[in-house]
Write a protein that holds these residues in place. Structure first.
Motif, PDB file in Angstrom:
ATOM      1  N   MET A 178      14.713   0.207   6.781  1.00 20.04           N
ATOM      2  CA  MET A 178      14.475   0.425   5.356  1.00 20.04           C
ATOM      3  C   MET A 178      14.435   1.917   5.075  1.00 20.04           C
ATOM      4  SD  MET A 178      10.492  -0.765   5.171  1.00 20.04           S
ATOM      5  CE  MET A 178      10.695  -1.537   3.615  1.00 20.04           C
ATOM      6  N   SER A 179      14.923   2.285   3.918  1.00 20.63           N
ATOM      7  CA  SER A 179      15.115   3.690   3.616  1.00 20.63           C
ATOM      8  C   SER A 179      14.658   3.933   2.187  1.00 20.63           C
ATOM      9  CB  SER A 179      16.614   3.986   3.794  1.00 20.63           C
ATOM     10  OG  SER A 179      16.876   5.335   3.920  1.00 20.63           O
ATOM     11  N   THR A 181      11.510   6.351   1.494  1.00 21.69           N
ATOM     12  CA  THR A 181      10.752   7.587   1.309  1.00 21.69           C
ATOM     13  C   THR A 181      11.659   8.810   1.153  1.00 21.69           C
ATOM     14  OG1 THR A 181       9.079   6.610   2.727  1.00 21.69           O
ATOM     15  CG2 THR A 181       8.899   8.979   2.321  1.00 21.69           C
ATOM     16  N   GLY A 185       8.563  12.097  -2.706  1.00 19.92           N
ATOM     17  CA  GLY A 185       7.702  10.943  -2.971  1.00 19.92           C
ATOM     18  C   GLY A 185       7.949   9.792  -2.015  1.00 19.92           C
ATOM     19  N   GLY A 186       6.863   9.342  -1.399  1.00 20.71           N
ATOM     20  CA  GLY A 186       6.937   8.179  -0.518  1.00 20.71           C
ATOM     21  C   GLY A 186       6.227   7.000  -1.157  1.00 20.71           C
ATOM     22  N   SER A 187       4.931   7.179  -1.447  1.00 20.68           N
ATOM     23  CA  SER A 187       4.204   6.120  -2.144  1.00 20.68           C
ATOM     24  C   SER A 187       4.823   5.904  -3.520  1.00 20.68           C
ATOM     25  CB  SER A 187       2.731   6.506  -2.326  1.00 20.68           C
ATOM     26  OG  SER A 187       2.183   6.972  -1.131  1.00 20.68           O
ATOM     27  N   ASP A 188       5.129   7.002  -4.174  1.00 22.60           N
ATOM     28  CA  ASP A 188       5.653   6.951  -5.538  1.00 22.60           C
ATOM     29  C   ASP A 188       7.182   6.884  -5.475  1.00 22.60           C
ATOM     30  OD1 ASP A 188       6.045   7.119  -8.220  1.00 22.60           O
ATOM     31  OD2 ASP A 188       5.303   9.182  -8.443  1.00 22.60           O
ATOM     32  N   SER A 220      13.334   5.109   9.737  1.00 23.08           N
ATOM     33  CA  SER A 220      13.141   4.817  11.156  1.00 23.08           C
ATOM     34  C   SER A 220      14.254   3.918  11.675  1.00 23.08           C
ATOM     35  CB  SER A 220      11.784   4.144  11.361  1.00 23.08           C
ATOM     36  OG  SER A 220      10.756   5.079  11.120  1.00 23.08           O
ATOM     37  N   LYS A 262       7.153  13.227  16.214  1.00 20.11           N
ATOM     38  CA  LYS A 262       5.993  12.471  15.718  1.00 20.11           C
ATOM     39  C   LYS A 262       4.779  12.566  16.635  1.00 20.11           C
ATOM     40  CE  LYS A 262       8.676   8.875  15.634  1.00 20.11           C
ATOM     41  NZ  LYS A 262       9.180   7.507  15.518  1.00 20.11           N
ATOM     42  N   LEU A 424      -0.803   5.235  12.669  1.00 14.76           N
ATOM     43  CA  LEU A 424       0.483   5.044  11.988  1.00 14.76           C
ATOM     44  C   LEU A 424       0.495   3.871  11.012  1.00 14.76           C
ATOM     45  CD1 LEU A 424       3.402   5.588  11.399  1.00 14.76           C
ATOM     46  CD2 LEU A 424       4.039   4.493  13.537  1.00 14.76           C
ATOM     47  N   ILE A 427      -0.607   4.624   7.624  1.00 13.42           N
ATOM     48  CA  ILE A 427       0.232   5.484   6.773  1.00 13.42           C
ATOM     49  C   ILE A 427       1.438   4.719   6.254  1.00 13.42           C
ATOM     50  CG2 ILE A 427       1.740   7.519   6.780  1.00 13.42           C
ATOM     51  CD1 ILE A 427      -0.127   8.685   8.973  1.00 13.42           C
ATOM     52  N   GLU A 429       4.046   1.919   4.991  1.00 17.70           N
ATOM     53  CA  GLU A 429       4.045   0.753   4.095  1.00 17.70           C
ATOM     54  C   GLU A 429       2.804   0.673   3.217  1.00 17.70           C
ATOM     55  OE1 GLU A 429       6.643  -0.126   3.693  1.00 17.70           O
ATOM     56  OE2 GLU A 429       7.707  -1.184   5.258  1.00 17.70           O
ATOM     57  N   GLY A 430       2.448   1.798   2.659  1.00 24.67           N
ATOM     58  CA  GLY A 430       1.274   1.838   1.785  1.00 24.67           C
ATOM     59  C   GLY A 430       0.135   2.482   2.528  1.00 24.67           C
ATOM     60  N   GLY A 432      -3.475   4.320   3.230  1.00 21.15           N
ATOM     61  CA  GLY A 432      -4.796   3.770   2.937  1.00 21.15           C
ATOM     62  C   GLY A 432      -5.101   3.613   1.455  1.00 21.15           C
ATOM     63  N   LEU A 437      -5.602   0.415  -3.457  1.00 29.31           N
ATOM     64  CA  LEU A 437      -5.287   0.265  -4.893  1.00 29.31           C
ATOM     65  C   LEU A 437      -4.475  -1.001  -5.143  1.00 29.31           C
ATOM     66  CD1 LEU A 437      -4.437   3.994  -5.776  1.00 29.31           C
ATOM     67  CD2 LEU A 437      -6.371   2.659  -6.656  1.00 29.31           C
TER      68      LEU A 437
HETATM   69  C1  LIG Z   1       6.373   7.253  11.895  1.00 35.36           C
HETATM   70  C2  LIG Z   1       6.779   6.985  10.484  1.00 35.36           C
HETATM   71  C3  LIG Z   1       7.851   6.175  10.229  1.00 35.36           C
HETATM   72  C4  LIG Z   1       8.264   5.939   8.920  1.00 35.36           C
HETATM   73  N1  LIG Z   1       9.373   5.175   8.705  1.00 35.36           N
HETATM   74  C5  LIG Z   1       9.807   4.987   7.434  1.00 35.36           C
HETATM   75  C6  LIG Z   1      10.990   4.220   7.176  1.00 35.36           C
HETATM   76  O1  LIG Z   1      11.596   3.677   8.086  1.00 35.36           O
HETATM   77  N2  LIG Z   1      11.417   4.107   5.907  1.00 35.36           N
HETATM   78  C7  LIG Z   1      10.750   4.675   4.865  1.00 35.36           C
HETATM   79  O2  LIG Z   1      11.183   4.527   3.733  1.00 35.36           O
HETATM   80  N3  LIG Z   1       9.621   5.403   5.076  1.00 35.36           N
HETATM   81  C8  LIG Z   1       9.141   5.564   6.332  1.00 35.36           C
HETATM   82  N4  LIG Z   1       8.006   6.303   6.561  1.00 35.36           N
HETATM   83  C9  LIG Z   1       7.367   6.965   5.441  1.00 35.36           C
HETATM   84  C10 LIG Z   1       6.084   6.312   4.989  1.00 35.36           C
HETATM   85  O3  LIG Z   1       6.318   5.035   4.489  1.00 35.36           O
HETATM   86  C11 LIG Z   1       5.448   7.283   3.985  1.00 35.36           C
HETATM   87  O4  LIG Z   1       5.068   8.437   4.692  1.00 35.36           O
HETATM   88  C12 LIG Z   1       4.280   6.667   3.267  1.00 35.36           C
HETATM   89  O5  LIG Z   1       4.699   5.637   2.431  1.00 35.36           O
HETATM   90  C13 LIG Z   1       3.509   7.708   2.449  1.00 35.36           C
HETATM   91  O6  LIG Z   1       4.370   8.416   1.623  1.00 35.36           O
HETATM   92  P1  LIG Z   1       4.363  10.014   1.620  1.00 35.36           P
HETATM   93  O7  LIG Z   1       4.503  10.475   3.041  1.00 35.36           O
HETATM   94  O8  LIG Z   1       5.374  10.495   0.664  1.00 35.36           O
HETATM   95  O9  LIG Z   1       2.937  10.418   1.147  1.00 35.36           O
HETATM   96  P2  LIG Z   1       2.414  10.484  -0.367  1.00 35.36           P
HETATM   97  O10 LIG Z   1       2.978   9.375  -1.149  1.00 35.36           O
HETATM   98  O11 LIG Z   1       2.566  11.858  -0.890  1.00 35.36           O
HETATM   99  O12 LIG Z   1       0.871  10.199  -0.122  1.00 35.36           O
HETATM  100  C14 LIG Z   1       0.007  11.205   0.418  1.00 35.36           C
HETATM  101  C15 LIG Z   1      -1.410  10.679   0.357  1.00 35.36           C
HETATM  102  O13 LIG Z   1      -1.748  10.447  -0.989  1.00 35.36           O
HETATM  103  C16 LIG Z   1      -2.259   9.140  -1.155  1.00 35.36           C
HETATM  104  N5  LIG Z   1      -1.902   8.647  -2.487  1.00 35.36           N
HETATM  105  C17 LIG Z   1      -0.674   8.390  -2.982  1.00 35.36           C
HETATM  106  N6  LIG Z   1      -0.765   7.906  -4.220  1.00 35.36           N
HETATM  107  C18 LIG Z   1      -2.075   7.856  -4.532  1.00 35.36           C
HETATM  108  C19 LIG Z   1      -2.820   7.457  -5.689  1.00 35.36           C
HETATM  109  N7  LIG Z   1      -2.215   6.977  -6.778  1.00 35.36           N
HETATM  110  N8  LIG Z   1      -4.161   7.541  -5.651  1.00 35.36           N
HETATM  111  C20 LIG Z   1      -4.799   8.006  -4.559  1.00 35.36           C
HETATM  112  N9  LIG Z   1      -4.147   8.399  -3.449  1.00 35.36           N
HETATM  113  C21 LIG Z   1      -2.805   8.332  -3.442  1.00 35.36           C
HETATM  114  C22 LIG Z   1      -1.654   8.327  -0.031  1.00 35.36           C
HETATM  115  O14 LIG Z   1      -2.490   7.213   0.322  1.00 35.36           O
HETATM  116  C23 LIG Z   1      -1.611   9.357   1.078  1.00 35.36           C
HETATM  117  O15 LIG Z   1      -2.835   9.390   1.757  1.00 35.36           O
HETATM  118  C24 LIG Z   1       7.557   6.527   7.849  1.00 35.36           C
HETATM  119  C25 LIG Z   1       6.442   7.322   8.111  1.00 35.36           C
HETATM  120  C26 LIG Z   1       6.047   7.548   9.396  1.00 35.36           C
HETATM  121  C27 LIG Z   1       4.857   8.418   9.660  1.00 35.36           C
END
Ligand SMILES: Cc1cc2nc3c(=O)[nH]c(=O)nc-3n(C[C@H](O)[C@H](O)[C@H](O)COP(=O)(O)OP(=O)(O)OC[C@H]3O[C@@H](n4cnc5c(N)ncnc54)[C@H](O)[C@@H]3O)c2cc1C
Length: 553
Positions: A178-179, A181, A185-188, A220, A262, A424, A427, A429-430, A432, A437
């Motif tokens: 899956m692709s 992030t 923005g990852g969460s967003d 990944s 990593k 890991l 972090i 798939e959503g 903490g 939330l």
């Molecule tokens: C080893 C590894 C493998 C991965 N593989 C993949 C993959 O295959 N495909 C893929 O798409 N992604 C992958 N990811 C990415 C991962 O899904 C994202 O890192 C994760 O979703 C968080 O997104 P971000 O890093 O942009 O952090 P952000 O979205 O910037 O979040 C940073 C922090 O802010 C918090 N936060 C965010 N929004 C809010 C809010 N509204 N209120 C309060 N707190 C908030 C989060 O909980 C987090 O603690 C991988 C990550 C890792 C570490």
């Protein structure tokens, strides 16, 4: 041999044991509908505990994947090279159907059986479970494009590991990734900037074809065959299936820029990707990308919980084994009352996580069969449990590591790998906050989900007054579902679920200690237990709890 070098008071190596010799897991497997798979799970458990499998897990992590962007002549190839041990691990996982196989298995309990296999085999190495998990997870999302599902689902479910980059239709078995992030923005994910442009009159792949251009900051398992990608189409953020190799045999425009260096999960490759006019097919409706891909996310979240349960059980087993053989101050460590309290506390946490994980796997199984109440239960219970179980993992790993003293800090013990892996799942798939939330969102916006969740807790009503009181307090707390309290509430819901499952189905000593330490109300008095592991109330039957965790070799 000089007399100074006699080795004594070190435990025997923990090899040649049965990883599936795990009473909480086995009873959950039966209870949730997978009894028919027990023998196969036991076979896989013995394989997972073998010296050979353990060596493969170690080798795959000590020899991490290497990115080859170009061949020797300068052609772009974008390939990742893995140690042979990785391929061995993948072969076993796929042959045992730990990937998409349950989606074509009509037996009730197929997803639970798969969960048990994933749980025991994951003890060998967490990294290779990533592509296995994503292949499992892609199917429900892919079904939003019935033609693509008909074409690829049989190959995704095939129990044949066919490594290498070739057109997907020509392979005997496929893997998915899956692709989502991006850098900004990852969460967003709605902040994604990757563009999807419809292909006009494309003869190659027919209707629904797009060309994707943009980047992904984390993708990944980039040697997979198919990727579920989010990109901005004319009608908004949409979901696409992107083949690594185009049907005509040419490489798709998916360029691997770097592999992430990593903290853990080192056997697995996680890439930064640039898509350059990469061919992809629309899945679901344009503009409904999040709704579509969330089906994939739900399944990978289940695996985050299962994988966390695996890591906890693996660390606990190593700790219990060490303490059963190591003597200090004239007694086995496991017989020292304070160490017994630590081990029992780790065991209670591990069993509670395993019980919740399998309850959720059972819900996934029944939801896949059309059970709407189970789907509603999973919606809230999975988000809360993903938050809490994953949050507990790093502390659990650290404490288990410490049970081995200095040996636990040394790579050969296997503990550092478990420790590095532990954060890991929280972090991915959503992270903490996002998971907490999400639990709150399900609670407040999907009343059927809250209803199904509390109906599950009600099944344990009357069995333990401390649990009843805790559920009563939880109901009151939920009347203020403000965002800032999301962690607190998700924790409360996850603990109540674990407590209810243990009270109904757990070993009495485990259930009693769990409720006493995690749920009983001290009402402001000294509670008799503390926040670190190893602070269980007196009267806990630690020996009974530890027995369930000590491997028989
Ligand atoms: C080893 C590894 C493998 C991965 N593989 C993949 C993959 O295959 N495909 C893929 O798409 N992604 C992958 N990811 C990415 C991962 O899904 C994202 O890192 C994760 O979703 C968080 O997104 P971000 O890093 O942009 O952090 P952000 O979205 O910037 O979040 C940073 C922090 O802010 C918090 N936060 C965010 N929004 C809010 C809010 N509204 N209120 C309060 N707190 C908030 C989060 O909980 C987090 O603690 C991988 C990550 C890792 C570490």
């Amino acid at each position: 041999m000089p007399p100074t070098h006699e080795v004594f008071n070190q435990p025997p190596a923990l090899t040649g044991y049965d990883v599936s010799d795990d009473p909480a897991m086995l009873s959950a497997l039966r209870r949730e509908g997978g009894a028919w798979a027990q023998e196969a799970v036991r076979d896989l458990g013995r394989l997972a505990g073998s010296a050979q499998a353990q060596a493969q897990g170690r080798q795959a992590n000590e020899n991490p994947p290497v990115l080859r962007t170009h061949d020797r002549f300068g052609h772009r190839i974008d390939e990742v090279e893995f140690h042979p041990a990785w391929h061995e691990l993948m072969t076993v996982a796929v042959q045992h159907g730990l990937h998409a196989a349950p989606w074509t298995d009509k037996r009730p309990g197929a997803h639970v059986a798969r969960a048990a296999g994933f749980y025991v085999w994951g003890a060998v190495d967490a990294g290779h479970c990533c592509p296995v998990s994503m292949t499992y997870a892609i199917v429900p999302a892919l079904r939003h494009a019935p033609d693509l599902a008909r074409r690829f689902e049989p190959l995704l479910a095939a129990q044949y590991y066919d490594a290498g980059l070739r057109p997907p239709d020509t392979k005997r078995g496929l893997l998915a990734g899956m692709s989502m992030t991006e850098k900004q923005g990852g969460s967003d994910v709605r902040a994604n900037t990757t563009r999807a442009v419809p292909v006009q009159g494309d003869g190659e792949a027919g209707g629904g074809s797009y060309l994707l251009t943009g980047h992904k900051w984390f993708t990944s398992a980039p040697m997979g065959d198919l990727f579920m990608v989010l990109a901005q189409a004319p009608a908004g953020l949409s979901c696409f299936l992107l083949p690594r190799v185009r049907p005509d045999g040419s490489r798709n425009g998916m360029h691997l820029q770097r592999l992430k260096d990593k903290l853990g999960n080192r056997s697995n490759a996680s890439a930064e990707v640039e898509y350059d006019q990469a061919l992809a097919w629309l899945v679901g409706e344009e503009g409904r990308g999040v709704r579509t891909i969330i089906e994939m996310v739900n399944m990978t979240r289940l695996d985050c919980v299962l994988g966390t349960a695996t890591g906890m059980r693996a660390a606990l087993t190593l700790a219990a084994h060490h303490a059963a053989h190591r003597t200090a101050f004239g007694r086995k460590l496991a017989d020292q009352p304070l160490m017994a309290s630590v081990l029992a506390d780790l065991a209670i946490e591990s069993e509670a996580t395993t019980m919740a994980a399998f309850r959720l796997a059972g819900a996934a199984d029944r939801a896949a069969g059309g059970d709407e109440a189970e789907a509603a239960f999973r919606r809230l219970a999975l988000a809360a449990t993903k938050y809490w179980a994953c949050k507990r993992a790093p502390g659990h790993a650290a404490e288990a590591l410490e049970c081995l003293g200095g040996n636990g800090y040394v790579e050969e013990s296997g503990m550092p790998r478990l420790y590095r892996e532990a954060p890991l799942a929280s972090i991915w798939e959503g992270s903490g906050n996002v998971a907490a939330l999400d639990a709150l969102r399900a609670l407040t916006r999907q009343p059927e989900s809250a209803e199904a969740f509390f109906a599950e807790l009600d099944l344990a009503a009357g069995a333990d007054s401390r649990l009843d009181q805790a559920v009563g307090r939880l109901r009151k707390e939920l009347s203020d579902p403000s965002e800032a309290r999301a962690r607190y509430l998700a924790e409360g819901m996850a603990l109540a679920l674990q407590g209810a499952l243990l009270v109904r189905h757990g070993a009495p000593a485990v259930a009693d200690a769990f409720v006493a330490s995690r749920l009983a109300d001290g009402s402001g008095e000294f509670r008799g237990w503390g926040h670190a592991y190893g602070t269980l109330p007196s009267g806990t039957d630690t020996a009974a709890v530890i027995r369930r965790a000590t491997p028989d070799i």
